[in-house]
Design an enzyme around this catalytic site. Structure first.
Site, PDB file in Angstrom:
ATOM      1  N   ASP A 261      35.564  40.299  41.521  1.00  0.00           N
ATOM      2  CA  ASP A 261      35.131  39.875  40.374  1.00  0.00           C
ATOM      3  C   ASP A 261      33.729  40.273  40.341  1.00  0.00           C
ATOM      4  OD1 ASP A 261      34.362  37.899  38.188  1.00  0.00           O
ATOM      5  OD2 ASP A 261      36.091  36.942  38.611  1.00  0.00           O
TER       6      ASP A 261
ATOM      7  N   ASP B 192      49.104  35.977  32.584  1.00  0.00           N
ATOM      8  CA  ASP B 192      48.893  35.792  30.972  1.00  0.00           C
ATOM      9  C   ASP B 192      49.664  36.853  30.266  1.00  0.00           C
ATOM     10  OD1 ASP B 192      46.938  33.622  31.174  1.00  0.00           O
ATOM     11  OD2 ASP B 192      45.856  35.157  31.954  1.00  0.00           O
TER      12      ASP B 192
ATOM     13  N   SER C  84      35.300  46.167  38.639  1.00  0.00           N
ATOM     14  CA  SER C  84      36.723  46.501  39.058  1.00  0.00           C
ATOM     15  C   SER C  84      36.997  48.118  39.031  1.00  0.00           C
ATOM     16  CB  SER C  84      38.018  45.572  38.269  1.00  0.00           C
ATOM     17  OG  SER C  84      39.421  46.231  38.491  1.00  0.00           O
TER      18      SER C  84
ATOM     19  N   GLY D 175      32.224  36.769  33.852  1.00  0.00           N
ATOM     20  CA  GLY D 175      33.058  36.281  33.164  1.00  0.00           C
ATOM     21  C   GLY D 175      33.451  37.575  32.243  1.00  0.00           C
TER      22      GLY D 175
ATOM     23  N   SER E  70      42.780  30.892  41.934  1.00  0.00           N
ATOM     24  CA  SER E  70      43.903  31.752  42.345  1.00  0.00           C
ATOM     25  C   SER E  70      43.783  32.065  43.551  1.00  0.00           C
ATOM     26  CB  SER E  70      43.958  32.597  41.329  1.00  0.00           C
ATOM     27  OG  SER E  70      43.026  33.663  40.963  1.00  0.00           O
TER      28      SER E  70
ATOM     29  N   PHE F 162      41.703  29.114  35.594  1.00  0.00           N
ATOM     30  CA  PHE F 162      42.850  29.366  34.420  1.00  0.00           C
ATOM     31  C   PHE F 162      44.296  29.514  35.024  1.00  0.00           C
ATOM     32  CE2 PHE F 162      38.793  30.783  33.105  1.00  0.00           C
ATOM     33  CZ  PHE F 162      38.753  29.937  31.797  1.00  0.00           C
TER      34      PHE F 162
ATOM     35  N   HIS G 288      41.152  40.608  29.781  1.00  0.00           N
ATOM     36  CA  HIS G 288      42.457  40.618  29.169  1.00  0.00           C
ATOM     37  C   HIS G 288      42.190  41.439  27.767  1.00  0.00           C
ATOM     38  CE1 HIS G 288      43.684  38.015  32.252  1.00  0.00           C
ATOM     39  NE2 HIS G 288      44.204  37.078  31.314  1.00  0.00           N
TER      40      HIS G 288
HETATM   41  N1  SAH Z   1      42.367  33.929  38.437  1.00  0.00           N
HETATM   42  C1  SAH Z   1      41.126  33.179  37.850  1.00  0.00           C
HETATM   43  C2  SAH Z   1      40.856  33.486  36.549  1.00  0.00           C
HETATM   44  C3  SAH Z   1      40.269  34.807  36.271  1.00  0.00           C
HETATM   45  S1  SAH Z   1      39.568  34.649  34.527  1.00  0.00           S
HETATM   46  C4  SAH Z   1      41.887  31.530  37.963  1.00  0.00           C
HETATM   47  O1  SAH Z   1      42.708  31.437  38.756  1.00  0.00           O
HETATM   48  O2  SAH Z   1      40.980  30.703  37.536  1.00  0.00           O
HETATM   49  C5  SAH Z   1      39.029  36.711  34.483  1.00  0.00           C
HETATM   50  C6  SAH Z   1      37.941  37.152  35.590  1.00  0.00           C
HETATM   51  O3  SAH Z   1      37.698  38.505  35.426  1.00  0.00           O
HETATM   52  C7  SAH Z   1      36.397  36.397  35.248  1.00  0.00           C
HETATM   53  O4  SAH Z   1      35.911  35.892  36.217  1.00  0.00           O
HETATM   54  C8  SAH Z   1      35.748  37.898  34.961  1.00  0.00           C
HETATM   55  O5  SAH Z   1      34.416  37.917  35.655  1.00  0.00           O
HETATM   56  C9  SAH Z   1      36.362  38.637  35.719  1.00  0.00           C
HETATM   57  N2  SAH Z   1      36.400  40.244  35.247  1.00  0.00           N
HETATM   58  C10 SAH Z   1      36.500  40.710  33.831  1.00  0.00           C
HETATM   59  N3  SAH Z   1      36.175  42.036  34.020  1.00  0.00           N
HETATM   60  C11 SAH Z   1      35.796  42.523  34.971  1.00  0.00           C
HETATM   61  C12 SAH Z   1      35.749  43.674  35.646  1.00  0.00           C
HETATM   62  N4  SAH Z   1      35.602  44.644  34.968  1.00  0.00           N
HETATM   63  N5  SAH Z   1      35.312  43.754  37.053  1.00  0.00           N
HETATM   64  C13 SAH Z   1      35.382  42.607  37.803  1.00  0.00           C
HETATM   65  N6  SAH Z   1      35.685  41.309  37.301  1.00  0.00           N
HETATM   66  C14 SAH Z   1      35.928  41.343  36.004  1.00  0.00           C
HETATM   67 MG    MG Z   2      44.719  34.273  33.842  1.00  0.00          MG
END
Ligand code: SAH
Ligand code: MG
Length: 229
Positions: free
Chosen positions: A87, A186, A140, A91, A68, A33, A160
């Protein structure tokens, strides 16, 4: 690219340019993304951080399949930094079945859950970035609450929703050193373009007086720490 970031990579050796072109090609081809121009701006922001602070540490929150991670990893490799790419790989809420950003090809048939870890690993191995980009697999807030290494650069692109987004900001931004940078993805000033929480984080960071704007591209916002909290 509507960034105020300038590349320190201009004038590098032909070999270095080839490596960077190669990594950008890989990043572009990776599931994820991050529009190409925002990815390059992300690279520039991280490269600036790595060049400013020697031997530095970067964190990205939200790696998905490593798109990313490769942009930031390229900057880390170039500047001798290490990127911890965090991560839980299951998802975010918005990636689950029935939501807009669900991808059935990323579901582990054994568990029935999304599992992007094998994809992330393939990306990092394919990019030959294993010594520079270290995967942190977990939640996280749990990791940030145990973290103590100062960060030159932190990229926030995790969940998000309101709660996860603020937890990421509150958990990670205190680790960013004076003069270091936080990048938030975003950030949409117009609610018609996307969800509020990343925008609210960005506003909150500015309103706190701890950070000032220091570059942007599309929905990517880069903030520099000018005051401690
Ligand atoms: N940066 C990525 C997109 C990230 S999508 C790119 O460039 O494509 C958001 C990610 O955040 C997902 O993979 C999801 O698993 C992770 N995520 C969401 N909540 C989280 C948490 N509490 N701890 C760790 N990872 C988390
Ligand atoms: Mg994003």
């Amino acid at each position: 690219m509507d960034v105020t970031l300038t590349s320190a990579s201009d004038g590098g050796s032909a070999q270095a340019m080839t490596r960077l072109d190669n990594l950008f090609d890989l990043a572009r081809a990776t599931t994820g993304f991050m529009p190409d121009n925002e990815g390059e701006a992300l690279y520039l922001a991280a490269e600036r951080a790595g060049a400013t602070f020697g031997d530095s540490t970067f964190v990205e929150v939200g790696a998905w399949c490593g798109k990313s991670s490769v942009y930031i990893g390229a900057a880390a490799e170039k500047t001798g930094a290490v990127l911890f790419s965090l991560d839980h790989h299951h998802g975010s809420e918005e990636n689950q079945a029935g939501w807009e950003h669900h991808d059935t090809t990323l579901v582990d048939v054994g568990t029935g859950r999304i599992d992007t870890l094998p994809h992330w690993r393939r990306t990092i191995v394919g990019a030959d970035l294993e010594l520079t980009v270290i995967g942190l697999v977990g939640d996280s807030p749990t990791v940030s609450s145990r973290w103590s290494t100062p960060l030159a650069f932190c990229f926030i692109d995790g969940g998000h929703g309101e709660e996860p987004a603020w937890a990421d900001y509150r958990g990670w931004s205190p680790h960013v050193v004076m003069g270091g940078w936080v990048a938030i993805h975003d950030v949409f000033p117009d609610p018609a373009d996307g969800g509020r929480p990343p925008y609210d984080l960005w506003r909150g960071a500015l309103d706190s007086g701890e950070f000032v704007e220091d570059g942007e591209c599309g929905s990517l916002r880069v903030l520099k720490r000018v005051r401690n909290g």
